[in-house]
Structure formats: C-alpha cells, structure tokens
Design a protein around this motif. Structure first.
Motif, PDB file in Angstrom:
ATOM      1  N   LEU A   1     -10.502   0.620   4.631  1.00  0.00           N
ATOM      2  CA  LEU A   1     -10.627   0.884   3.193  1.00  0.00           C
ATOM      3  C   LEU A   1     -10.089   2.260   2.841  1.00  0.00           C
ATOM      4  CD1 LEU A   1     -14.194  -0.606   2.502  1.00  0.00           C
ATOM      5  CD2 LEU A   1     -11.964  -1.616   1.955  1.00  0.00           C
ATOM      6  N   GLN A   2     -10.389   3.258   3.686  1.00  0.00           N
ATOM      7  CA  GLN A   2      -9.875   4.614   3.436  1.00  0.00           C
ATOM      8  C   GLN A   2      -8.354   4.654   3.564  1.00  0.00           C
ATOM      9  OE1 GLN A   2     -12.568   6.220   6.516  1.00  0.00           O
ATOM     10  NE2 GLN A   2     -13.167   7.777   5.014  1.00  0.00           N
ATOM     11  N   ILE A   3      -7.834   3.948   4.560  1.00  0.00           N
ATOM     12  CA  ILE A   3      -6.380   3.929   4.751  1.00  0.00           C
ATOM     13  C   ILE A   3      -5.707   3.233   3.575  1.00  0.00           C
ATOM     14  CG2 ILE A   3      -4.534   3.038   6.223  1.00  0.00           C
ATOM     15  CD1 ILE A   3      -6.520   3.297   8.591  1.00  0.00           C
ATOM     16  N   ALA A   4      -6.282   2.095   3.115  1.00  0.00           N
ATOM     17  CA  ALA A   4      -5.713   1.372   1.975  1.00  0.00           C
ATOM     18  C   ALA A   4      -5.761   2.217   0.708  1.00  0.00           C
ATOM     19  CB  ALA A   4      -6.475   0.062   1.764  1.00  0.00           C
ATOM     20  N   GLU A   5      -6.850   2.966   0.521  1.00  0.00           N
ATOM     21  CA  GLU A   5      -6.971   3.827  -0.662  1.00  0.00           C
ATOM     22  C   GLU A   5      -5.910   4.931  -0.642  1.00  0.00           C
ATOM     23  OE1 GLU A   5      -8.116   5.359  -4.207  1.00  0.00           O
ATOM     24  OE2 GLU A   5      -8.792   3.467  -3.295  1.00  0.00           O
ATOM     25  N   GLN A   6      -5.670   5.499   0.532  1.00  0.00           N
ATOM     26  CA  GLN A   6      -4.638   6.538   0.652  1.00  0.00           C
ATOM     27  C   GLN A   6      -3.251   5.953   0.387  1.00  0.00           C
ATOM     28  OE1 GLN A   6      -5.064   9.847   1.077  1.00  0.00           O
ATOM     29  NE2 GLN A   6      -2.859  10.023   0.780  1.00  0.00           N
ATOM     30  N   ALA A   7      -3.017   4.717   0.848  1.00  0.00           N
ATOM     31  CA  ALA A   7      -1.722   4.078   0.598  1.00  0.00           C
ATOM     32  C   ALA A   7      -1.498   3.885  -0.889  1.00  0.00           C
ATOM     33  CB  ALA A   7      -1.663   2.731   1.331  1.00  0.00           C
ATOM     34  N   ARG A   8      -2.548   3.503  -1.625  1.00  0.00           N
ATOM     35  CA  ARG A   8      -2.422   3.343  -3.080  1.00  0.00           C
ATOM     36  C   ARG A   8      -2.122   4.677  -3.750  1.00  0.00           C
ATOM     37  NH1 ARG A   8      -6.359  -0.749  -2.431  1.00  0.00           N
ATOM     38  NH2 ARG A   8      -8.081   0.748  -2.605  1.00  0.00           N
ATOM     39  N   LYS A   9      -2.788   5.762  -3.291  1.00  0.00           N
ATOM     40  CA  LYS A   9      -2.540   7.086  -3.863  1.00  0.00           C
ATOM     41  C   LYS A   9      -1.091   7.519  -3.665  1.00  0.00           C
ATOM     42  CE  LYS A   9      -7.249   8.939  -3.359  1.00  0.00           C
ATOM     43  NZ  LYS A   9      -8.078   9.952  -2.647  1.00  0.00           N
TER      44      LYS A   9
END
Length: 574
Positions: free
Chosen positions: A535-543
């Motif tokens: 989830l943290q990795i996916a959130e960073q990818a969106r940012k």
C-alpha cells in the motif's frame, strides 16, 4: 554520422496533408518500413498509426486508382500458378483477375510500381493496379497461398462429420508414426487440419478439444474469450485425441497421465506456426489444448503493444541500461511473454549475448540462446541461470521467478553487470516487491537491482469500423473513476456494436495492453529499504504520477480504444 531521413513519397505526403498521420510519424514509418523490408502502408496499419480503409480511400483519390473491397471477392477467381509465391510476398501484391492480355493486380500502395513491372515481366501480360485495404490484402494473400500449399485442407464442413469413416484412422503407434501418406486424406485428418487452419485465420490464441459424456466440442479462444466452433460426434473423441498426439509426437498408447508436445505447421515457404500441445486425462477421455505460437508476434514492434508514450519511454530507457532487472507481472494470458520477447527483439543485436530459460520455450528467436527447462533431469530455472553466468551473457531472461533460489541468482546477475528480464504472477507492481520480500529476498538487494516493474492485462480492442458512442451519465463516469477535468464538454466514450460487423466479432477486434509501469526511484528505494508494504509503495507510485492499471484502463476508454465494460472486466473483475 546520422543517416539522412527518408524523404516522403507521394502517398506519405498526401496522408500528412490530410492530417491522417503526423510528419514525424510518416518519416519514422518510411525509415522503419525500409529497415524491416515491409511496405510503408503495411507498417502504418500494423502499428496502428492509421486505418487501412482511410489510407486506401486517400490513395485512390490521390492517384486515380480504382478502389476495391476484397471482402466481396471470390478467392477461387484468382489465377493459379501465374505468379510465384516469392513475388507475391516480396511485393505484397496479388494478381486478381486476368482479362485477355491484361492482369489486374491488388496493391495497397499505388506507388509500388516495381511490383507491377516485375509481375508484368514474369507473366508477359500488361498489369493494372487495383487499390485494396492493406489488412484485407495481407489476409487474402495468406489465405490464397495456404490454399495452394495445403491442397484444399479445411474444406471439410461440420455437416460432413456425420459421414466420417471411423476406421480410416489407425491409432496403432507401430504403423506410420508420423501419420503421413494415405492417412492424410481421411476425414478425421482433414477435420483436425481444418480446425488448426480456422484457428489461425480467426486469430485465436488457444484451441480446446473437449470430451464429455454425451457431447464433444471444439472451442477457440479469440481475443481472450472462449467460444464454441464445432461439435463433432462424441464417439470421435478418442480418434481426434490420437491424431493430435501423433502430430505432436506423443505416446498415443498412454492415456493415464498428461503429456506435452509441439506441432509445427508450415503455412508457406516463409511462414510457419507452432502449436504447444498439452493432453489431460478427464472423466470422459483426453482433453487436448493447443496454444498457438506465432513468431511474428515477437516482431510486431513496441508501438503496437499499447503503451502510453510516457510508459514506453520508461521501458525503452530501462531496456538500454547496462545492468539491472525488469519485471513483468500479471496473470496467465495477460501478454507477459509478448512484452518480454518484444524487449528481447529490441536488444537482439550482434554485439549482445542473450540467453533465456523458459518453461517451455514458446517462440523461437534467431540470435537468442534459448534453454527449455526440464525438471525431470534437474534443469530448473536456477540451474540454467547459474550456467548462463558462466557463458559471458549481456542479457538474461528467466521465464518466471518461482522461488528464492532463482530470485537470488537473478538479482546477483542484475547487480554484477547484466540486464535481467523476468516475470512473476502478481496483480500489481507494488505487490511484486512484497512478493519477492515474502520469498526471502533481502530489501537491500531488491532496492539495488530492480529498475522497472510492469503490471499488465489484455483488453479487447473496439472494432474501429462499427464502435458506437455511449450515452453515460456524468455521475456514473465520476463513480467509475473519471475526473471532472476529463468529463468536459464533448467528452464521449465508445462501446461495441451489438451485432458487430464483418470485420470483427461482437464489436471487438484484437486486443490492446493495459499497463502499470513503475520506475524504481530514490523515494521508492527508501520505502523498500524500510520494509514498506504494498500500500505504501502504491501510494508513492501515485504521488510520482504513475498510473495504476485502473487509471491506464480508463485512459484507453477515453481514447476510444476499448469499452468501459471491458476495462471493468480486466481491472475490477466485473
């Protein structure tokens, strides 16, 4: 010194003037078509730069050549043995009708004067051009030449199955193991050949021969969807399975365990198709599934896969790095193999030593050292990888990372100056990293070896000839994930025509990739080193502005490439 750009000819100039293609596209297409030794029009159509009918209509008007629809043409009317196959293939031109001393030749590019001249020289009759759509010309050339070679295979209709001579095919392995000679003329053999040829013509990816208690069916998977094409008599099941096993050199006396084999069908002197065959003992007999492997898919060009411009740029940058790892993820049948082979084809030069370990090898690539994994003799992915590293490789491709041993060796290869390509079965780019961590790969090794992760799906492409605009309320579009900026004045999405047309099946024609491409940046590396979750990795990818599969799918919907229903099916499962 950089080579001079190829000047635009009359047709390319006309297409640019009519805003059918951009100038840069025309220049690149001219150069690439010359390098690949294919017609300029064929390159445009195959890579999706313009529709075949649009090009043909523009060319007809520009050069005053009559335009003809090949869908209305009778294949039997084509003069046989008048022009050699190599001329037809070389010039992408097909003689259609002979009237006295005049021969009408179908071409998709009216500037191809060399074709008309060479055909005139070899036939001794005057030639006149007839303009046709490039995709239809390619199809009818393949169909015509295949019919010439197979001597009428595939003429057996389903109605003829009731009269099949059940004794005409001998299942005994001791007599005529390759099932050639007189047996080739039996109805059971012709039926199997008909199914294989029909599947190729329809663009199917798989063929299923399925026995049941009271029925038998043959299904094709076309554009990812299975549909029934034939229902032969149920008592033919054993003989159909035996014929397929003989063709793929399997043991026809063994019906208790699954078997794997291959069939090579030569369609012409320049084109052959491989079938990967698997048999499975079921309650009512052996089910046989054939995966169709077309080598041309590996050479279709990265532009045809469906990457957005920014995603393609990231992939090309990562491929040309001297070392590191590129991971492609997705479920079975999502196009991972084609993506990997397309990358390998780009890297396949005289200066590079490329080795692949695959289970099984699906497509043969000239210039690439391909190893077929064989677990029975101890040749698994890890063993092959260890051997590769003693073979002075530049690029290594591992069919799939399944265990820690394989992952560790692949990562060490990526860290010691090699480009490594591989696949995993995960649902997203973020989950790929956490899957490798759960295997036992150290966070530091992940952060320093992985360059790029691609998650992908294959969605059916809307037929450009019959797709229709959909009237969808804005509230529904917002709920699906479109933003208010996207749903502006004039925004519309398209869906399949309920009845389809003669160019498609149920409103869809072909498939297009939906991709999530994530570059491992310093910010991403920090999260990996801190053992962050998916989830943290996916959130960073969106940012960082990387679209996930859902957003990439919606972008394809907004471009009119696929439908919202198809996007939902591939990205949400609904």
């Amino acid at each position: 010194m950089a080579s001079e750009p190829v000047p635009l000819n009359g047709l390319a100039r006309r297409l640019v003037e009519e805003n059918i293609i951009e100038t840069a596209t025309a220049l690149k297409a001219s150069e690439e078509a010359r390098k690949q030794s294919i017609p300029f029009v064929s390159y445009l159509v195959q890579n999706g730069h313009a529709e075949a009918l649009t090009i043909a209509a523009s060319a007809a008007e520009e050069f005053g050549v009559p335009l003809m629809d090949l869908a209305c043409f009778d294949l039997e009317a084509i003069p046989k043995d008048l022009v050699k196959e190599n001329l037809i293939r070389q010039h992408h031109a097909l003689p259609l009708i002979r009237r006295g001393v005049r021969l009408f030749v179908a071409v998709s590019d009216p500037t191809n004067l060399q074709a008309l001249e060479e055909i005139r020289f070899h036939t001794g009759v005057s030639t006149e051009a007839v303009l046709v759509e490039d995709d239809k010309l390619s199809a009818i050339i393949d169909q015509f030449l295949s019919a010439q070679e197979d001597g009428g295979l595939g003429e057996l209709g389903d109605d003829d199955l009731e009269d099949l001579d059940l004794e005409s095919f001998d299942e005994s392995p001791d007599e005529d193991d390759d099932a050639t000679g007189g047996a080739d003329e039996t109805p059971i053999v012709r039926f199997v050949h008909k199914m294989l040829l029909d599947a190729i013509k329809m663009g199917a990816s798989d063929i299923h021969f399925e026995p049941y208690e009271r029925s038998y069916r043959v299904r094709f998977r076309t554009d990812g969807i299975l549909h029934e094409v034939s229902s032969p008599p149920v008592n033919l099941g054993t003989r159909l399975a035996a014929r397929l096993k003989v063709m793929s050199e399997l043991d026809i006396s063994e019906r208790r365990v699954p078997q794997d084999g291959r069939i090579k069908m030569r369609l012409s002197k320049t084109r052959s198709i491989d079938f990967r065959v698997n048999t499975l003992p079921t309650l009512w007999g052996e089910k046989v599934v054939l995966r169709i492997l077309d080598p041309s898919t590996a050479k279709m060009g990265i532009e045809a896969l469906g990457f957005e411009e920014d995603q393609q740029a990231m992939l090309m940058e990562a491929i040309h790095q001297p070392q590191g790892m590129i991971l492609v993820t997705g479920p079975t049948g999502s196009g991972k193999t084609v993506t990997l082979y397309t990358g390998l084809n780009i890297l396949n030069t005289e200066q590079r030593n490329i080795a692949t370990a695959e289970d099984p090898v699906e497509i043969n690539l000239e210039g690439v050292n391909q190893v077929h994994v064989n677990h029975k003799v101890g040749l698994d992915f890890a063993t092959a990888l260890r051997a590769f590293l003693r073979q002075d490789p530049d690029v290594v491709m591992v069919g799939e990372i399944r265990d820690l041993d394989t992952a560790d060796i692949a990562i060490k290869a990526a860290q010691t100056g090699h480009m490594v390509l591989s696949t995993l079965h995960t649902n997203s780019a973020a989950e790929t990293l956490t899957r490798l961590r759960s295997m036992g790969v150290q966070a530091f090794n992940l952060a320093t070896s992985v360059n790029l992760i691609i998650a992908q799906r294959l969605a059916r492409r809307l037929c450009p000839a019959c797709k229709i605009a959909m009237d969808v309320p804005k509230e529904t579009l917002y709920a699906e994930g479109f933003t208010k900026e996207q749903v502006a004045e004039g925004f519309e999405i398209f869906g399949p025509s309920p009845d389809g047309c003669d160019k498609c099946k149920e409103g869809y024609k072909g498939r297009v990739g939906i991709y999530e491409v994530v570059k491992i940046t310093p910010e991403m590396t920090r999260i990996i080193m801190e053992d962050g979750n998916s989830l943290q990795i996916a959130e960073q990818a969106r940012k960082l502005g990387y679209n996930d599969l859902r957003l990439s799918g919606l972008r394809k919907v907004s471009q009119g490439v696929t439908s919202l229903a198809e996007c939902n099916r591939m990205t949400t499962g609904h």
